[in-house]
Write a protein that holds these residues in place. Structure first.
Motif, PDB file in Angstrom:
ATOM      1  N   GLY A  21       0.794  -1.213   0.000  1.00 45.17           N
ATOM      2  CA  GLY A  21       0.000   0.000   0.000  1.00 45.17           C
ATOM      3  C   GLY A  21       0.827   1.263   0.000  1.00 45.17           C
ATOM      4  O   GLY A  21       2.059   1.245  -0.042  1.00 45.17           O
ATOM      5  N   SER A  22       0.113   2.370   0.085  1.00 45.22           N
ATOM      6  CA  SER A  22       0.745   3.678  -0.059  1.00 45.22           C
ATOM      7  C   SER A  22       1.700   4.017   1.087  1.00 45.22           C
ATOM      8  O   SER A  22       2.687   4.717   0.870  1.00 45.22           O
ATOM      9  N   MET A  23       1.445   3.543   2.293  1.00 48.70           N
ATOM     10  CA  MET A  23       2.341   3.868   3.405  1.00 48.70           C
ATOM     11  C   MET A  23       3.710   3.221   3.213  1.00 48.70           C
ATOM     12  O   MET A  23       4.741   3.851   3.468  1.00 48.70           O
ATOM     13  N   SER A  24       3.751   2.002   2.750  1.00 49.33           N
ATOM     14  CA  SER A  24       5.038   1.347   2.504  1.00 49.33           C
ATOM     15  C   SER A  24       5.808   2.074   1.414  1.00 49.33           C
ATOM     16  O   SER A  24       7.020   2.290   1.526  1.00 49.33           O
ATOM     17  N   VAL A  25       5.117   2.492   0.375  1.00 50.45           N
ATOM     18  CA  VAL A  25       5.751   3.257  -0.699  1.00 50.45           C
ATOM     19  C   VAL A  25       6.269   4.576  -0.158  1.00 50.45           C
ATOM     20  O   VAL A  25       7.388   5.005  -0.464  1.00 50.45           O
ATOM     21  N   ARG A  26       5.484   5.235   0.660  1.00 51.66           N
ATOM     22  CA  ARG A  26       5.878   6.525   1.238  1.00 51.66           C
ATOM     23  C   ARG A  26       7.120   6.381   2.114  1.00 51.66           C
ATOM     24  O   ARG A  26       8.016   7.233   2.083  1.00 51.66           O
ATOM     25  N   LEU A  27       7.211   5.322   2.908  1.00 52.62           N
ATOM     26  CA  LEU A  27       8.392   5.095   3.734  1.00 52.62           C
ATOM     27  C   LEU A  27       9.642   4.945   2.867  1.00 52.62           C
ATOM     28  O   LEU A  27      10.700   5.495   3.182  1.00 52.62           O
ATOM     29  N   LEU A  28       9.517   4.223   1.769  1.00 56.82           N
ATOM     30  CA  LEU A  28      10.644   4.075   0.846  1.00 56.82           C
ATOM     31  C   LEU A  28      11.023   5.421   0.237  1.00 56.82           C
ATOM     32  O   LEU A  28      12.202   5.751   0.127  1.00 56.82           O
ATOM     33  N   GLU A  29      10.039   6.212  -0.128  1.00 52.56           N
ATOM     34  CA  GLU A  29      10.296   7.542  -0.689  1.00 52.56           C
ATOM     35  C   GLU A  29      10.981   8.461   0.315  1.00 52.56           C
ATOM     36  O   GLU A  29      11.774   9.325  -0.070  1.00 52.56           O
ATOM     37  N   MET A  30      10.694   8.284   1.603  1.00 49.66           N
ATOM     38  CA  MET A  30      11.314   9.104   2.645  1.00 49.66           C
ATOM     39  C   MET A  30      12.748   8.675   2.927  1.00 49.66           C
ATOM     40  O   MET A  30      13.446   9.325   3.700  1.00 49.66           O
ATOM     41  N   GLY A  31      13.196   7.581   2.333  1.00 50.34           N
ATOM     42  CA  GLY A  31      14.581   7.162   2.496  1.00 50.34           C
ATOM     43  C   GLY A  31      14.802   5.920   3.318  1.00 50.34           C
ATOM     44  O   GLY A  31      15.940   5.530   3.563  1.00 50.34           O
ATOM     45  N   PHE A  32      13.740   5.269   3.773  1.00 51.82           N
ATOM     46  CA  PHE A  32      13.879   4.044   4.558  1.00 51.82           C
ATOM     47  C   PHE A  32      14.092   2.859   3.611  1.00 51.82           C
ATOM     48  O   PHE A  32      13.221   2.020   3.430  1.00 51.82           O
ATOM     49  N   VAL A  33      15.272   2.837   2.992  1.00 52.59           N
ATOM     50  CA  VAL A  33      15.608   1.789   2.037  1.00 52.59           C
ATOM     51  C   VAL A  33      16.678   0.892   2.659  1.00 52.59           C
ATOM     52  O   VAL A  33      17.427   1.326   3.541  1.00 52.59           O
ATOM     53  N   PRO A  34      16.760  -0.357   2.240  1.00 54.09           N
ATOM     54  CA  PRO A  34      17.742  -1.282   2.816  1.00 54.09           C
ATOM     55  C   PRO A  34      19.161  -0.714   2.797  1.00 54.09           C
ATOM     56  O   PRO A  34      19.608  -0.131   1.808  1.00 54.09           O
ATOM     57  N   GLY A  35      19.849  -0.865   3.948  1.00 54.24           N
ATOM     58  CA  GLY A  35      21.221  -0.431   4.095  1.00 54.24           C
ATOM     59  C   GLY A  35      21.404   0.933   4.724  1.00 54.24           C
ATOM     60  O   GLY A  35      22.499   1.279   5.160  1.00 54.24           O
ATOM     61  N   VAL A  36      20.359   1.730   4.808  1.00 48.73           N
ATOM     62  CA  VAL A  36      20.458   3.076   5.381  1.00 48.73           C
ATOM     63  C   VAL A  36      20.503   2.987   6.901  1.00 48.73           C
ATOM     64  O   VAL A  36      19.752   2.237   7.522  1.00 48.73           O
ATOM     65  N   GLU A  37      21.408   3.777   7.503  1.00 43.11           N
ATOM     66  CA  GLU A  37      21.489   3.824   8.964  1.00 43.11           C
ATOM     67  C   GLU A  37      20.455   4.804   9.497  1.00 43.11           C
ATOM     68  O   GLU A  37      20.282   5.891   8.958  1.00 43.11           O
ATOM     69  N   VAL A  38      19.777   4.398  10.558  1.00 36.51           N
ATOM     70  CA  VAL A  38      18.749   5.221  11.189  1.00 36.51           C
ATOM     71  C   VAL A  38      18.966   5.196  12.697  1.00 36.51           C
ATOM     72  O   VAL A  38      19.409   4.189  13.254  1.00 36.51           O
ATOM     73  N   ALA A  39      18.696   6.334  13.355  1.00 35.46           N
ATOM     74  CA  ALA A  39      18.872   6.436  14.811  1.00 35.46           C
ATOM     75  C   ALA A  39      17.614   7.032  15.433  1.00 35.46           C
ATOM     76  O   ALA A  39      16.977   7.907  14.848  1.00 35.46           O
ATOM     77  N   LEU A  40      17.275   6.554  16.619  1.00 32.78           N
ATOM     78  CA  LEU A  40      16.144   7.108  17.363  1.00 32.78           C
ATOM     79  C   LEU A  40      16.638   8.298  18.176  1.00 32.78           C
ATOM     80  O   LEU A  40      17.497   8.159  19.050  1.00 32.78           O
ATOM     81  N   VAL A  41      16.108   9.488  17.885  1.00 33.06           N
ATOM     82  CA  VAL A  41      16.532  10.727  18.531  1.00 33.06           C
ATOM     83  C   VAL A  41      15.637  11.060  19.716  1.00 33.06           C
ATOM     84  O   VAL A  41      16.130  11.408  20.790  1.00 33.06           O
ATOM     85  N   LYS A  42      14.324  11.002  19.519  1.00 30.88           N
ATOM     86  CA  LYS A  42      13.372  11.344  20.586  1.00 30.88           C
ATOM     87  C   LYS A  42      12.148  10.451  20.497  1.00 30.88           C
ATOM     88  O   LYS A  42      11.826   9.925  19.439  1.00 30.88           O
ATOM     89  N   ARG A  43      11.492  10.332  21.627  1.00 30.57           N
ATOM     90  CA  ARG A  43      10.219   9.624  21.706  1.00 30.57           C
ATOM     91  C   ARG A  43       9.269  10.550  22.456  1.00 30.57           C
ATOM     92  O   ARG A  43       9.619  11.085  23.504  1.00 30.57           O
ATOM     93  N   ALA A  44       8.089  10.784  21.931  1.00 26.79           N
ATOM     94  CA  ALA A  44       7.114  11.663  22.589  1.00 26.79           C
ATOM     95  C   ALA A  44       6.764  11.097  23.971  1.00 26.79           C
ATOM     96  O   ALA A  44       6.926   9.907  24.221  1.00 26.79           O
ATOM     97  N   PRO A  45       6.274  11.945  24.873  1.00 29.51           N
ATOM     98  CA  PRO A  45       5.974  11.503  26.245  1.00 29.51           C
ATOM     99  C   PRO A  45       5.086  10.251  26.337  1.00 29.51           C
ATOM    100  O   PRO A  45       5.294   9.420  27.200  1.00 29.51           O
TER     101      PRO A  45
END
Length: 76
Positions: A21-45
């Motif tokens: 669906g569209s959300m999976s496509v959108r995540l890929l468009e935002m840069g969440f592609v295999p091999g990319v490093e990602v870090a958790l910066v903040k979590r809402a209360p």
């Protein structure tokens, strides 16, 4: 393991975006592609949304969206 399971300050590599669906496509468009490093910066209360850093920018995702991103190589 999925992106919503990271602790503050942890980094990991994207392994895959699951689902259809569209959300999976959108995540890929935002840069969440295999091999990319990602870090958790903040979590809402209340734990939602999450602020993540990848490719030099910050993005906020709801936990349900982050649950679609499979990760590996979790570290500090």
């Amino acid at each position: 393991m999925t992106l919503d399971e990271l602790d503050l300050g942890q980094r990991a590599q994207v392994r895959a975006v699951t689902g259809r669906g569209s959300m999976s496509v959108r995540l890929l468009e935002m840069g969440f592609v295999p091999g990319v490093e990602v870090a958790l910066v903040k979590r809402a209360p209340l734990g939602d949304p999450l602020e993540l850093r990848l490719r030099g920018y910050h993005v906020s995702l709801r936990r349900a969206e982050a649950r679609r991103v499979e990760i590996s190589g979790v570290g500090a």
